[in-house]
Each structure stands twice: as structure tokens, then as C-alpha cells.
Design a protein around this motif. Structure first.
Motif, PDB file in Angstrom:
ATOM      1  N   ALA A 108       0.822  -1.211   0.000  1.00 52.63           N
ATOM      2  CA  ALA A 108       0.000   0.000   0.000  1.00 52.63           C
ATOM      3  C   ALA A 108       0.858   1.264   0.000  1.00 52.63           C
ATOM      4  CB  ALA A 108      -0.936  -0.002   1.207  1.00 52.63           C
ATOM      5  N   HIS A 109       1.890   1.281   0.811  1.00 51.43           N
ATOM      6  CA  HIS A 109       2.745   2.464   0.862  1.00 51.43           C
ATOM      7  C   HIS A 109       3.625   2.576  -0.372  1.00 51.43           C
ATOM      8  CE1 HIS A 109       1.339   2.607   4.994  1.00 51.43           C
ATOM      9  NE2 HIS A 109       1.626   3.898   4.917  1.00 51.43           N
ATOM     10  N   GLY A 110       3.879   1.448  -1.016  1.00 56.02           N
ATOM     11  CA  GLY A 110       4.615   1.485  -2.279  1.00 56.02           C
ATOM     12  C   GLY A 110       3.880   2.282  -3.335  1.00 56.02           C
ATOM     13  N   ARG A 111       2.550   2.251  -3.275  1.00 51.13           N
ATOM     14  CA  ARG A 111       1.763   3.032  -4.222  1.00 51.13           C
ATOM     15  C   ARG A 111       2.032   4.528  -4.066  1.00 51.13           C
ATOM     16  NH1 ARG A 111      -3.953   0.100  -3.100  1.00 51.13           N
ATOM     17  NH2 ARG A 111      -3.464   1.012  -1.095  1.00 51.13           N
ATOM     18  N   LEU A 112       2.447   4.929  -2.870  1.00 54.60           N
ATOM     19  CA  LEU A 112       2.765   6.343  -2.667  1.00 54.60           C
ATOM     20  C   LEU A 112       3.932   6.774  -3.550  1.00 54.60           C
ATOM     21  CD1 LEU A 112       2.392   6.671   1.204  1.00 54.60           C
ATOM     22  CD2 LEU A 112       0.819   7.479  -0.567  1.00 54.60           C
ATOM     23  N   GLY A 113       4.816   5.830  -3.876  1.00 51.83           N
ATOM     24  CA  GLY A 113       5.907   6.147  -4.788  1.00 51.83           C
ATOM     25  C   GLY A 113       5.392   6.621  -6.132  1.00 51.83           C
ATOM     26  N   PHE A 114       4.330   5.978  -6.605  1.00 49.62           N
ATOM     27  CA  PHE A 114       3.736   6.400  -7.879  1.00 49.62           C
ATOM     28  C   PHE A 114       3.069   7.760  -7.735  1.00 49.62           C
ATOM     29  CE2 PHE A 114       3.115   1.662  -7.786  1.00 49.62           C
ATOM     30  CZ  PHE A 114       4.274   1.386  -8.499  1.00 49.62           C
ATOM     31  N   LYS A 115       2.363   7.933  -6.617  1.00 46.48           N
ATOM     32  CA  LYS A 115       1.660   9.188  -6.370  1.00 46.48           C
ATOM     33  C   LYS A 115       2.648  10.345  -6.274  1.00 46.48           C
ATOM     34  CE  LYS A 115      -1.371  11.307  -2.910  1.00 46.48           C
ATOM     35  NZ  LYS A 115      -2.124  11.060  -1.666  1.00 46.48           N
ATOM     36  N   PHE A 116       3.681  10.183  -5.455  1.00 43.09           N
ATOM     37  CA  PHE A 116       4.652  11.251  -5.274  1.00 43.09           C
ATOM     38  C   PHE A 116       5.555  11.402  -6.492  1.00 43.09           C
ATOM     39  CE2 PHE A 116       4.226  10.129  -0.557  1.00 43.09           C
ATOM     40  CZ  PHE A 116       3.136  10.971  -0.408  1.00 43.09           C
ATOM     41  N   GLY A 117       5.816  10.287  -7.172  1.00 38.07           N
ATOM     42  CA  GLY A 117       6.603  10.356  -8.406  1.00 38.07           C
ATOM     43  C   GLY A 117       5.902  11.171  -9.468  1.00 38.07           C
ATOM     44  N   ALA A 118       4.575  11.120  -9.464  1.00 40.59           N
ATOM     45  CA  ALA A 118       3.803  11.896 -10.424  1.00 40.59           C
ATOM     46  C   ALA A 118       4.028  13.393 -10.232  1.00 40.59           C
ATOM     47  CB  ALA A 118       2.314  11.572 -10.306  1.00 40.59           C
ATOM     48  N   ASP A 119       4.372  13.799  -9.019  1.00 46.39           N
ATOM     49  CA  ASP A 119       4.657  15.213  -8.768  1.00 46.39           C
ATOM     50  C   ASP A 119       5.865  15.699  -9.575  1.00 46.39           C
ATOM     51  OD1 ASP A 119       2.560  15.259  -6.984  1.00 46.39           O
ATOM     52  OD2 ASP A 119       3.833  15.158  -5.196  1.00 46.39           O
ATOM     53  N   ALA A 120       6.749  14.772  -9.945  1.00 44.08           N
ATOM     54  CA  ALA A 120       7.934  15.140 -10.704  1.00 44.08           C
ATOM     55  C   ALA A 120       7.740  14.990 -12.207  1.00 44.08           C
ATOM     56  CB  ALA A 120       9.123  14.278 -10.265  1.00 44.08           C
ATOM     57  N   THR A 121       6.578  14.459 -12.614  1.00 42.01           N
ATOM     58  CA  THR A 121       6.287  14.261 -14.031  1.00 42.01           C
ATOM     59  C   THR A 121       5.915  15.598 -14.667  1.00 42.01           C
ATOM     60  OG1 THR A 121       5.473  12.052 -13.545  1.00 42.01           O
ATOM     61  CG2 THR A 121       4.850  12.984 -15.668  1.00 42.01           C
ATOM     62  N   PRO A 122       6.495  15.909 -15.797  1.00 39.38           N
ATOM     63  CA  PRO A 122       6.115  17.157 -16.481  1.00 39.38           C
ATOM     64  C   PRO A 122       4.614  17.179 -16.758  1.00 39.38           C
ATOM     65  CG  PRO A 122       8.043  16.175 -17.512  1.00 39.38           C
ATOM     66  CD  PRO A 122       7.534  15.184 -16.503  1.00 39.38           C
ATOM     67  N   ALA A 123       4.007  18.344 -16.686  1.00 38.72           N
ATOM     68  CA  ALA A 123       2.561  18.494 -16.838  1.00 38.72           C
ATOM     69  C   ALA A 123       2.056  18.018 -18.193  1.00 38.72           C
ATOM     70  CB  ALA A 123       2.169  19.953 -16.617  1.00 38.72           C
ATOM     71  N   ASP A 124       2.873  18.097 -19.242  1.00 41.01           N
ATOM     72  CA  ASP A 124       2.420  17.711 -20.577  1.00 41.01           C
ATOM     73  C   ASP A 124       2.636  16.221 -20.874  1.00 41.01           C
ATOM     74  OD1 ASP A 124       5.168  17.943 -20.619  1.00 41.01           O
ATOM     75  OD2 ASP A 124       5.243  18.856 -22.619  1.00 41.01           O
ATOM     76  N   ALA A 125       3.200  15.467 -19.914  1.00 45.98           N
ATOM     77  CA  ALA A 125       3.435  14.034 -20.139  1.00 45.98           C
ATOM     78  C   ALA A 125       2.147  13.258 -19.888  1.00 45.98           C
ATOM     79  CB  ALA A 125       4.524  13.531 -19.201  1.00 45.98           C
ATOM     80  N   ALA A 126       1.948  12.187 -20.648  1.00 43.85           N
ATOM     81  CA  ALA A 126       0.767  11.341 -20.481  1.00 43.85           C
ATOM     82  C   ALA A 126       0.924  10.520 -19.211  1.00 43.85           C
ATOM     83  CB  ALA A 126       0.616  10.418 -21.689  1.00 43.85           C
ATOM     84  N   PRO A 127      -0.158  10.259 -18.475  1.00 45.46           N
ATOM     85  CA  PRO A 127      -0.082   9.407 -17.284  1.00 45.46           C
ATOM     86  C   PRO A 127       0.405   8.017 -17.668  1.00 45.46           C
ATOM     87  CG  PRO A 127      -2.233  10.502 -17.428  1.00 45.46           C
ATOM     88  CD  PRO A 127      -1.486  10.782 -18.710  1.00 45.46           C
ATOM     89  N   ALA A 128       1.084   7.346 -16.763  1.00 45.19           N
ATOM     90  CA  ALA A 128       1.650   6.021 -17.029  1.00 45.19           C
ATOM     91  C   ALA A 128       0.591   4.997 -17.360  1.00 45.19           C
ATOM     92  CB  ALA A 128       2.469   5.563 -15.828  1.00 45.19           C
ATOM     93  N   ASP A 129      -0.619   5.140 -16.834  1.00 44.77           N
ATOM     94  CA  ASP A 129      -1.652   4.147 -17.094  1.00 44.77           C
ATOM     95  C   ASP A 129      -2.559   4.515 -18.273  1.00 44.77           C
ATOM     96  OD1 ASP A 129      -2.973   6.252 -15.883  1.00 44.77           O
ATOM     97  OD2 ASP A 129      -4.123   5.010 -14.497  1.00 44.77           O
ATOM     98  N   ALA A 130      -2.235   5.569 -18.980  1.00 45.01           N
ATOM     99  CA  ALA A 130      -3.057   5.983 -20.125  1.00 45.01           C
ATOM    100  C   ALA A 130      -2.890   4.991 -21.262  1.00 45.01           C
ATOM    101  CB  ALA A 130      -2.645   7.380 -20.579  1.00 45.01           C
ATOM    102  N   THR A 131      -3.974   4.767 -21.996  1.00 40.36           N
ATOM    103  CA  THR A 131      -3.923   3.892 -23.152  1.00 40.36           C
ATOM    104  C   THR A 131      -3.231   4.635 -24.287  1.00 40.36           C
ATOM    105  OG1 THR A 131      -6.001   2.883 -22.463  1.00 40.36           O
ATOM    106  CG2 THR A 131      -5.319   2.530 -24.753  1.00 40.36           C
ATOM    107  N   PRO A 132      -2.199   4.025 -24.886  1.00 40.06           N
ATOM    108  CA  PRO A 132      -1.503   4.703 -25.981  1.00 40.06           C
ATOM    109  C   PRO A 132      -2.471   5.021 -27.130  1.00 40.06           C
ATOM    110  CG  PRO A 132      -0.321   2.713 -25.301  1.00 40.06           C
ATOM    111  CD  PRO A 132      -1.628   2.730 -24.582  1.00 40.06           C
ATOM    112  N   ALA A 133      -2.187   6.093 -27.849  1.00 38.73           N
ATOM    113  CA  ALA A 133      -3.055   6.524 -28.953  1.00 38.73           C
ATOM    114  C   ALA A 133      -3.164   5.461 -30.028  1.00 38.73           C
ATOM    115  CB  ALA A 133      -2.510   7.832 -29.543  1.00 38.73           C
ATOM    116  N   HIS A 134      -2.128   4.633 -30.183  1.00 41.21           N
ATOM    117  CA  HIS A 134      -2.141   3.627 -31.237  1.00 41.21           C
ATOM    118  C   HIS A 134      -2.779   2.310 -30.780  1.00 41.21           C
ATOM    119  CE1 HIS A 134       1.462   2.797 -28.875  1.00 41.21           C
ATOM    120  NE2 HIS A 134       1.346   1.554 -29.278  1.00 41.21           N
ATOM    121  N   ALA A 135      -3.302   2.249 -29.568  1.00 39.63           N
ATOM    122  CA  ALA A 135      -3.860   1.001 -29.053  1.00 39.63           C
ATOM    123  C   ALA A 135      -5.190   0.690 -29.724  1.00 39.63           C
ATOM    124  CB  ALA A 135      -4.075   1.108 -27.547  1.00 39.63           C
TER     125      ALA A 135
END
Length: 150
Positions: free
Chosen positions: A99-126
Motif C-alpha cells: 500500500a505504501h509502495g503506491r505512494l511512490g507512484f503518487k509522489f513520483g507523479a509530482d515530478a512528471t512534467p505536466a504535458d506528459a501522459a499518465p503512465a496508465d493511459a492507453t496509448p493513442a495507437h492502441a
């Protein structure tokens, strides 16, 4: 464990509590005795001792493991019950890591550039076959359990 735990010698250091904070020590002893009194509680003593053992295992307190495993056996616990208490503690500790490992994803998202697609987003070519339906069942019962309990 004998290098770490010395049942007789370690107790001698209680004198510091007695000398420096006798009022707090007295209150703690009264509290502890109330929690672990043999009768008059909703949870039978054996189960309170098994809970204490599991907490001791989870916090990795050798003193709690020592005392509460012996008290649990004295209160009627079997080796099977000690083993299950240990597995409960292990599951809770592992679940906490999950459960606390999920916080790594949450807090890691804070460092993701605003224009980057979320990691769980379906790729446009899917294709639709690549996408997982929102109502799909978890991959396993363990994944479902972890998702709902931690």
C-alpha cells in the motif's frame, strides 16, 4: 537472539525509569496490567496475547515476541495459533509495503512534467483489444484482496 536479548540483565535497566520517571512508569504498568488482566475483557486473554505477539512481530520487538509468545502459550495458545499469528503479522507488514509502495507512484507523479501522459493511459495507437475494460476482474484473488484491504 541471545546476543540481543538478555532477559535478566535487560530488566536491570528499568531502574532508570524508576529513578527518573516513576510516575510515568507507574501509570504505564497500571495501563498494561489493565489491558492484559485475565478476566473482565471482551476479548479472551489468549487472543489478546496472540494480537500482542502479532504486533510484536510486526514491529520486530524481540521483547514483545518473547513475552507475549510465552504468555499466549500460558493462556492456552497452540503452536498452530502462534504460527497463524506470525502469518497475520507477515501479511499486514507485506500489505503495508504494498500500500505504501503506491505512494511512490503518487509522489513520483509530482515530478512528471505536466504535458506528459499518465503512465496508465492507453496509448493513442492502441486497439480496443489492447484496452482493459473498466469492469474487468482483477488478475487474481490476491490482487483483489490487496486492492480492498490496504
Amino acid at each position: 537472539m541471545t546476543d540481543y536479548l538478555d532477559r535478566e540483565q535487560d530488566k536491570t535497566f528499568t531502574k532508570v525509569y524508576k529513578q527518573q520517571t516513576p510516575d510515568i512508569l507507574k501509570a504505564f504498568v497500571q495501563f498494561d496490567e489493565s489491558v492484559f488482566q485475565a478476566e473482565g475483557r471482551a476479548i479472551p486473554l489468549k487472543y489478546r496475547e496472540l494480537i500482542a505477539l502479532a504486533v510484536g512481530i510486526t514491529t520486530q520487538c524481540v521483547y514483545c515476541i518473547d513475552g507475549h509468545s510465552q504468555r499466549a502459550v500460558t493462556a492456552g495458545a497452540t503452536e498452530a495459533e502462534l504460527a497463524e499469528a506470525a502469518w497475520v503479522a507477515t501479511a499486514i507488514r507485506a500489505g503495508g509495503g504494498f500500500a505504501h509502495g503506491r505512494l511512490g507512484f503518487k509522489f513520483g507523479a509530482d515530478a512528471t512534467p505536466a504535458d506528459a501522459a499518465p503512465a496508465d493511459a492507453t496509448p493513442a495507437h492502441a486497439t480496443p483489444a489492447d484496452a482493459t475494460p473498466a469492469n474487468a476482474a482483477p488478475a487474481s484473488a490476491a490482487a483483489d484482496h490487496a486492492a480492498h484491504t490496504h
